[in-house]
Motif scaffolding. Sequence first.
Motif, mmCIF file in Angstrom:
data_model
loop_
_atom_site.group_PDB
_atom_site.id
_atom_site.type_symbol
_atom_site.label_atom_id
_atom_site.label_comp_id
_atom_site.label_asym_id
_atom_site.label_seq_id
_atom_site.Cartn_x
_atom_site.Cartn_y
_atom_site.Cartn_z
ATOM 1 N N ILE A 19 0.854 -1.188 0.000
ATOM 2 C CA ILE A 19 0.000 0.000 0.000
ATOM 3 C C ILE A 19 0.891 1.239 0.000
ATOM 4 O O ILE A 19 1.802 1.350 0.830
ATOM 5 C CB ILE A 19 -0.937 -0.035 1.220
ATOM 6 C CG1 ILE A 19 -1.913 -1.209 1.065
ATOM 7 C CG2 ILE A 19 -1.695 1.294 1.363
ATOM 8 C CD1 ILE A 19 -2.743 -1.516 2.291
ATOM 9 N N VAL A 20 0.651 2.128 -0.951
ATOM 10 C CA VAL A 20 1.485 3.334 -1.031
ATOM 11 C C VAL A 20 0.738 4.578 -0.573
ATOM 12 O O VAL A 20 1.361 5.598 -0.267
ATOM 13 C CB VAL A 20 2.057 3.552 -2.459
ATOM 14 C CG1 VAL A 20 3.017 2.427 -2.818
ATOM 15 C CG2 VAL A 20 0.957 3.676 -3.510
ATOM 16 N N TYR A 21 -0.595 4.503 -0.519
ATOM 17 C CA TYR A 21 -1.377 5.684 -0.115
ATOM 18 C C TYR A 21 -2.737 5.211 0.396
ATOM 19 O O TYR A 21 -3.322 4.266 -0.139
ATOM 20 C CB TYR A 21 -1.577 6.632 -1.307
ATOM 21 C CG TYR A 21 -2.444 7.817 -0.944
ATOM 22 C CD1 TYR A 21 -1.905 8.920 -0.301
ATOM 23 C CD2 TYR A 21 -3.815 7.797 -1.201
ATOM 24 C CE1 TYR A 21 -2.703 9.986 0.073
ATOM 25 C CE2 TYR A 21 -4.620 8.867 -0.833
ATOM 26 C CZ TYR A 21 -4.059 9.954 -0.199
ATOM 27 O OH TYR A 21 -4.861 11.001 0.179
ATOM 28 N N LEU A 27 -7.718 3.836 -1.594
ATOM 29 C CA LEU A 27 -6.489 3.112 -1.285
ATOM 30 C C LEU A 27 -5.713 2.981 -2.594
ATOM 31 O O LEU A 27 -6.314 2.800 -3.660
ATOM 32 C CB LEU A 27 -6.860 1.713 -0.773
ATOM 33 C CG LEU A 27 -5.782 0.877 -0.126
ATOM 34 C CD1 LEU A 27 -5.472 1.421 1.273
ATOM 35 C CD2 LEU A 27 -6.214 -0.580 -0.020
ATOM 36 N N ALA A 28 -4.383 3.081 -2.518
ATOM 37 C CA ALA A 28 -3.542 2.869 -3.701
ATOM 38 C C ALA A 28 -2.460 1.866 -3.327
ATOM 39 O O ALA A 28 -1.821 1.989 -2.275
ATOM 40 C CB ALA A 28 -2.923 4.182 -4.161
ATOM 41 N N PHE A 29 -2.273 0.863 -4.175
ATOM 42 C CA PHE A 29 -1.290 -0.195 -3.889
ATOM 43 C C PHE A 29 -0.678 -0.697 -5.188
ATOM 44 O O PHE A 29 -1.254 -0.544 -6.275
ATOM 45 C CB PHE A 29 -1.939 -1.354 -3.113
ATOM 46 C CG PHE A 29 -3.177 -1.930 -3.748
ATOM 47 C CD1 PHE A 29 -4.418 -1.345 -3.530
ATOM 48 C CD2 PHE A 29 -3.095 -3.037 -4.578
ATOM 49 C CE1 PHE A 29 -5.565 -1.864 -4.125
ATOM 50 C CE2 PHE A 29 -4.235 -3.572 -5.167
ATOM 51 C CZ PHE A 29 -5.479 -2.970 -4.944
ATOM 52 N N VAL A 35 2.798 -3.852 -15.403
ATOM 53 C CA VAL A 35 3.273 -3.507 -16.745
ATOM 54 C C VAL A 35 4.736 -3.082 -16.640
ATOM 55 O O VAL A 35 5.564 -3.457 -17.469
ATOM 56 C CB VAL A 35 2.382 -2.375 -17.309
ATOM 57 C CG1 VAL A 35 3.063 -1.599 -18.400
ATOM 58 C CG2 VAL A 35 1.060 -2.942 -17.794
ATOM 59 N N ASN A 36 5.036 -2.293 -15.640
ATOM 60 C CA ASN A 36 6.397 -1.886 -15.283
ATOM 61 C C ASN A 36 6.430 -1.696 -13.771
ATOM 62 O O ASN A 36 5.376 -1.463 -13.152
ATOM 63 C CB ASN A 36 6.760 -0.540 -15.943
ATOM 64 C CG ASN A 36 7.214 -0.691 -17.391
ATOM 65 O OD1 ASN A 36 8.035 -1.542 -17.706
ATOM 66 N ND2 ASN A 36 6.681 0.138 -18.266
ATOM 67 N N PRO A 37 7.607 -1.760 -13.144
ATOM 68 C CA PRO A 37 7.690 -1.483 -11.709
ATOM 69 C C PRO A 37 7.075 -0.117 -11.394
ATOM 70 O O PRO A 37 7.313 0.856 -12.117
ATOM 71 C CB PRO A 37 9.200 -1.489 -11.441
ATOM 72 C CG PRO A 37 9.775 -2.368 -12.513
ATOM 73 C CD PRO A 37 8.921 -2.130 -13.731
ATOM 74 N N GLY A 38 6.282 -0.082 -10.347
ATOM 75 C CA GLY A 38 5.611 1.161 -9.959
ATOM 76 C C GLY A 38 4.155 1.218 -10.388
ATOM 77 O O GLY A 38 3.399 2.063 -9.913
ATOM 78 N N HIS A 39 3.730 0.295 -11.255
ATOM 79 C CA HIS A 39 2.326 0.201 -11.693
ATOM 80 C C HIS A 39 1.439 0.121 -10.444
ATOM 81 O O HIS A 39 1.574 -0.791 -9.636
ATOM 82 C CB HIS A 39 2.208 -1.053 -12.561
ATOM 83 C CG HIS A 39 0.850 -1.368 -13.095
ATOM 84 N ND1 HIS A 39 0.672 -2.288 -14.100
ATOM 85 C CD2 HIS A 39 -0.389 -0.927 -12.792
ATOM 86 C CE1 HIS A 39 -0.611 -2.389 -14.388
ATOM 87 N NE2 HIS A 39 -1.278 -1.580 -13.594
ATOM 88 N N THR A 40 0.566 1.097 -10.310
ATOM 89 C CA THR A 40 -0.222 1.254 -9.082
ATOM 90 C C THR A 40 -1.713 1.193 -9.405
ATOM 91 O O THR A 40 -2.147 1.670 -10.459
ATOM 92 C CB THR A 40 0.126 2.610 -8.429
ATOM 93 O OG1 THR A 40 1.525 2.630 -8.127
ATOM 94 C CG2 THR A 40 -0.652 2.851 -7.146
ATOM 95 N N LEU A 41 -2.468 0.585 -8.505
ATOM 96 C CA LEU A 41 -3.925 0.527 -8.631
ATOM 97 C C LEU A 41 -4.544 1.454 -7.596
ATOM 98 O O LEU A 41 -4.144 1.436 -6.424
ATOM 99 C CB LEU A 41 -4.419 -0.901 -8.402
ATOM 100 C CG LEU A 41 -3.815 -1.967 -9.322
ATOM 101 C CD1 LEU A 41 -4.290 -3.365 -8.907
ATOM 102 C CD2 LEU A 41 -4.163 -1.705 -10.782
ATOM 103 N N VAL A 42 -5.503 2.254 -8.031
ATOM 104 C CA VAL A 42 -6.216 3.162 -7.121
ATOM 105 C C VAL A 42 -7.667 2.695 -7.048
ATOM 106 O O VAL A 42 -8.322 2.538 -8.091
ATOM 107 C CB VAL A 42 -6.152 4.618 -7.620
ATOM 108 C CG1 VAL A 42 -6.845 5.543 -6.619
ATOM 109 C CG2 VAL A 42 -4.701 5.048 -7.841
#
Length: 141
Positions: A19-21, A27-29, A35-42
């Motif tokens: 979880i980043v946020y 929630l964002a994780f 697809v690439n490192p850092g690909h985040t789902l909100v």
Amino acid sequence: MNSDCLFCKIAAREIPAQIVYEDENTLAFLDINPVNPGHTLVIPKKHSVDIFEIEEKDWGAVMHVSRRIAHALERALKPAGINLGMNNRAGAGQMVFHSHVHVMPRFEGDPHKPWPGHPYAEGAFAATGDKIRAALNSESD
Ligand code: 5GP
Ligand code: ZN
């Protein structure tokens, strides 16, 4: 909370995630298969299946956070660019049926390309515009 839903379980901390946020409504994780490192789902914390079901307030919150994540990815990873995407229904490739926006950093030389475009058939350009304008003028939601 939908007890059968993977992303509800992530929001409830029943399944581990990067979880980043987090705030009251979202929630964002990190996507586990990016697809690439850092690909985040909100996601909205309140369960909704897709764009057709998500409430306006939750959609606004998800958009707001998606922009913040894009800016954070920009600072943290210095990508060449960033794609935002959302799959709605199986027919559009949705696999997890809890609304989510993909925020995807792109890097020079990565194999991922934008989706292909196809020109309209004769007459279909204006006719398609007409259909969508009519739908917007008759909207009930
Ligand atoms: P969809 O096709 O529904 O838009 O995308 C679902 C996304 O969820 C996929 O990109 C997939 O990699 C990601 N995903 C599926 N299961 C998990 C999981 O258990 N944890 C995380 N962090 N991501 C997942
Ligand atoms: Zn859910």
